[in-house]
Design an enzyme around this catalytic site. Structure first.
Site, mmCIF file in Angstrom:
data_model
loop_
_atom_site.group_PDB
_atom_site.id
_atom_site.type_symbol
_atom_site.label_atom_id
_atom_site.label_comp_id
_atom_site.label_asym_id
_atom_site.label_seq_id
_atom_site.Cartn_x
_atom_site.Cartn_y
_atom_site.Cartn_z
ATOM 1 N N GLU A 13 0.807 -1.218 0.000
ATOM 2 C CA GLU A 13 0.000 0.000 0.000
ATOM 3 C C GLU A 13 0.850 1.284 0.000
ATOM 4 O OE1 GLU A 13 -4.232 -0.540 1.736
ATOM 5 O OE2 GLU A 13 -2.813 -1.034 3.335
ATOM 6 N N HIS A 21 -0.571 5.585 7.923
ATOM 7 C CA HIS A 21 -1.703 4.699 7.638
ATOM 8 C C HIS A 21 -1.759 3.646 8.730
ATOM 9 C CE1 HIS A 21 -4.505 1.904 6.019
ATOM 10 N NE2 HIS A 21 -3.592 0.987 5.761
ATOM 11 N N HIS A 65 -4.436 0.914 11.386
ATOM 12 C CA HIS A 65 -5.672 0.178 11.618
ATOM 13 C C HIS A 65 -6.024 0.280 13.103
ATOM 14 C CE1 HIS A 65 -3.413 -2.410 8.469
ATOM 15 N NE2 HIS A 65 -4.100 -1.478 7.829
ATOM 16 N N HIS A 91 -11.273 -0.907 7.094
ATOM 17 C CA HIS A 91 -9.828 -1.026 6.895
ATOM 18 C C HIS A 91 -9.042 -0.244 7.944
ATOM 19 C CE1 HIS A 91 -6.322 -0.745 3.729
ATOM 20 N NE2 HIS A 91 -5.885 -1.007 4.946
#
Length: 233
Positions: A74, A93, A95, A164
């Site tokens: 990603e 990024h 989670h 996500h």
């Protein structure tokens, strides 16, 4: 700041985000190269807690690197946000668990305390189904999906990714880390407050004022988090 200095800070940012419960075995953080805005630094494909300066790779805005080590799938999250947002110098990024519900429920993530004032103008929600239908693995694994995420993010500091995780961005690595950490903290506190009753959120004016004040205090938090990350569990 030299690339070597940025690389060392990026390795530290990985460890901070793990220690503070934002990253676990997955997720990643990047920083734009100060002297070359068309390039950014991101670790190779590995668990964030193990990242050292030697693990950092350099990429262009197409997500390509001359380093032959395995990259994150990603990385296009980072490359396309940097392409779309010249003001952004770092991207996280994650989670982080308290944030996930706000991406899947019809409840807006809003600032409930001053440390998360940067959320006052709202966060964005990225729906990957709008781009690839209902059969994807929800990963942003190419430039087209990264560009779609960047369009959704627009000029906001945070975007939720349904089912996500999220992205947090800022004009410095330290501030992006701060935003990722306090987005998670605010989400957890908001869930608790909503269970208790009607929530009195920060106004837009309060949030903007608090964000402006806190931006000048980020070094204080960075020093604390650095010490905790260095000491380990």
């Amino acid at each position: 700041m030299t690339v070597a200095d940025q690389t060392a800070s990026l390795a530290r940012a990985n460890r901070i985000l793990v220690t503070e419960g934002v990253l676990d075995a997955f997720g990643h953080v990047s920083v734009r190269v100060t002297d070359d805005p068309d390039r950014f630094l991101l670790a190779r494909n590995m668990a964030p807690a193990s990242v050292t300066a030697d693990d950092v790779m350099e990429f262009d805005l197409d997500g390509r690197s001359e380093d032959e080590r395995r990259p994150y799938l990603e990385r296009f999250i980072h490359s396309e946000i940097y392409r779309a947002r010249p003001d952004v110098m770092a991207v996280v990024h994650s989670h982080s668990p308290s944030v996930i519900p706000f991406g899947v429920c019809d409840v807006e993530l809003r600032p409930v305390f001053h440390m998360a004032g940067f959320l006052a103008d709202g966060v964005r929600r990225f729906e990957i189904r709008d781009e690839v239908g209902e059969g994807s693995d929800l990963l942003v694994r190419n430039g087209a999906l990264g560009a779609a995420l960047a369009r959704t993010l627009a000029d906001a500091p945070v975007a939720l990714m349904r089912g996500h995780g999220s992205v947090a961005v800022a004009g410095s690595l330290e501030l992006a880390v701060y935003r990722a950490i306090y987005t998670e903290k605010n989400a957890a506190i908001q869930c608790q407050a909503q269970a208790m009753g009607t929530v009195e959120y920060l106004t837009v004016g309060e949030g903007r004022a608090a964000a402006a004040t806190n931006a000048g205090q980020v070094a204080r938090a960075w020093d604390l988090w650095s010490r905790a990350a260095a000491e380990g569990p």
